[in-house]
Structures are given as structure tokens and as C-alpha cells.
Design an enzyme around this catalytic site. Structure first.
Site, PDB file in Angstrom:
ATOM      1  N   PRO A   1       0.825  -1.219   0.000  1.00 58.91           N
ATOM      2  CA  PRO A   1       0.000   0.000   0.000  1.00 58.91           C
ATOM      3  C   PRO A   1       0.860   1.270   0.000  1.00 58.91           C
ATOM      4  CG  PRO A   1       0.111  -0.879   2.216  1.00 58.91           C
ATOM      5  CD  PRO A   1       0.861  -1.861   1.338  1.00 58.91           C
ATOM      6  N   LYS A   2       1.687   1.432  -1.016  1.00 60.34           N
ATOM      7  CA  LYS A   2       2.659   2.522  -1.047  1.00 60.34           C
ATOM      8  C   LYS A   2       2.013   3.847  -1.439  1.00 60.34           C
ATOM      9  CE  LYS A   2       6.870  -0.125  -1.871  1.00 60.34           C
ATOM     10  NZ  LYS A   2       8.084  -0.279  -2.702  1.00 60.34           N
TER      11      LYS A   2
END
Length: 244
Positions: free
Chosen positions: A115-116
Site C-alpha cells: 500500500p505505497k
């Protein structure tokens, strides 16, 4: 002039892909790692089923990539929670990652489901102190410090404390036809790791609230370990460990 054949592409955009084919090598990766104790109930709320939380320790990495294939030189950060995979193997799950490379954001999300989000990373020595700062929306959401190279550490200090720390698992959500989604857990391991330096000592970590990077949801109760390492590693393809 005929259109290009998409069957020959491993990434887009055509002629200048953003996401590389794996594996890629990361050289002279400098990492400030803080392991701290948090509220177990808070950590459990961020872990997707069927992963199982295995403790109240949180691992925070603040990286400076001095030489990353494809991506160049940039900073990255990751929060990791110790979990058990569906097959019972230990691993760490990532609820939050912030970094300063658009290619790194895209690759992490597309290839691993990480989940960058984009942000600004600082990792630097300030006299006798190593300082790591994670910034999003102009807010310093995390500030970590440790003493500068005072006491050497065992190379396996992190794995001894947090089993499975070398195996990262993430929830990948891919849109499909008619508004549907494919959801799966993807795991990957660092391989061909070469540790050049490993140091330990007193450390601190301060978190600040931010609704777009809510790392404050894992409050700091006790610092357990501070590490400063320099290593080389390879990022291989991930593997599906669970499909929903």
C-alpha cells in the site's frame, strides 16, 4: 505504420516502462530500523484475515537506496506487523509504506500489493546521531533516531526478535470487469542478502497524526531495538499465498 504488439511488453508506458521486470538488485541500501511495542488490539485491526497477528511488536524501516536498479537513488519507509501466514509460516505484513519514487510506488503496488504512497524520506547523520524522517503532506509523520555506529550488532538481530522479518506479505487488490475486484495475499522474500555493516544502540521514534498516512494508529509504547545497517539485496517476484 502498424501499432505495437502489447504481447511483447512487460510494462507500460510503451518505450519507457515505469515498473521493471523482476528480479532487481538493490546495492548499498542503508536502513534505520526501529522495533517497538504497541497496543496489540490496534495492530490487530490492521491485519486482514486469514493472517494471524503473532505479537505486539512493530518494525519500522527507513531506507536510503544508494543504488537501486531501475529506480536510482531515493528514500523509502515501511511499517511491518508480525503475522502468521495461512500455512503457519512467520512473516510481516505491511499496513503503511511511504517513499519518494514514483517507480517504487508503482512497482510495490502492482507487483506485491504493497500500500505505497508518495512522500519525502530523509536519512542522514547529524553529528553523532542518525536521523530518519518520513514526511507526507508537509507533515513529519515519523522521526526516528539512533546513535551513530557505537556498538556492532549481530546480522540476525532483527530476525531473532521478529521471526519472519525477511518475508513480507501484502494485500493486493486488482480491479476487474463490471466493478469487481481480485483480492489476494502476495508474499516475497529478500534474497542474496549481503550485510556490509550492522550497528545497534539506543533509539527513539516519534509519530505524528496524518489522515493520509495514519501511522499514529500504531502508538509507540516501548522501544525494543534500534538498528543501523548497510546491505545489498535482490527483490524477486512474489507468490500468491491466499486468494479471496
Amino acid at each position: 505504420m502498424s501499432p505495437f504488439d502489447p504481447g511483447k511488453l512487460a510494462g507500460t508506458p510503451y518505450l519507457a516502462p515505469l515498473v521493471p521486470p523482476l528480479p532487481i538488485r538493490m546495492r548499498q541500501t542503508e536502513i534505520l530500523t526501529i522495533v517497538y511495542r504497541t497496543d496489540e488490539a490496534a495492530a490487530s485491526r490492521l491485519v486482514p484475515q486469514p493472517l494471524r497477528l503473532t505479537g505486539n511488536l512493530i518494525v519500522v524501516h527507513i531506507y536510503w537506496m544508494h543504488d537501486a536498479e531501475w529506480f536510482g537513488v531515493y528514500g523509502e519507509s515501511a511499517w511491518q506487523v508480525p503475522v502468521e501466514l495461512p500455512d503457519g509460516a512467520p512473516a510481516v505484513y505491511s499496513p503503511f509504506l511511504v517513499l519518494g519514487s514514483d517507480g517504487g510506488v508503482a512497482a510495490g503496488r502492482e507487483l506485491y500489493g504493497q500500500p505505497k504512497k508518495m512522500g519525502e524520506i530523509v536519512l542522514e547523520s547529524r553529528e553523532d546521531l542518525l536521523v530518519g524522517v518520513v514526511r507526507r503532506n508537509g507533515i513529519d509523520i515519523a522521526t526516528a533516531t539512533t546513535v551513530y555506529k557505537q556498538r556492532r550488532s549481530d546480522e540476525d538481530a532483527l530476525e531473532t526478535l521478529v521471526r519472519g522479518s525477511g518475508t513480507n506479505v501484502n494485500l493486493r487488490v486488482v480491479p476487474e470487469d463490471a466493478g469487481g475486484f481480485r483480492r489476494e495475499l502476495i508474499a516475497r522474500d529478500f534474497v542474496d542478502v549481503v550485510v556490509h555493516e550492522s550497528w545497534t544502540g539506543p533509539a527513539t521514534l516519534e509519530l505524528r497524526p496524518n489522515a493520509q498516512a495514519p501511522v499514529y494508529l500504531l502508538p509507540v509504547r516501548e522501544i525494543v531495538l534500534g538498528l543501523h545497517r548497510v546491505l545489498d539485496l535482490t527483490l524477486p517476484p512474489g507468490r500468491v499465498v491466499h486468494r479471496y
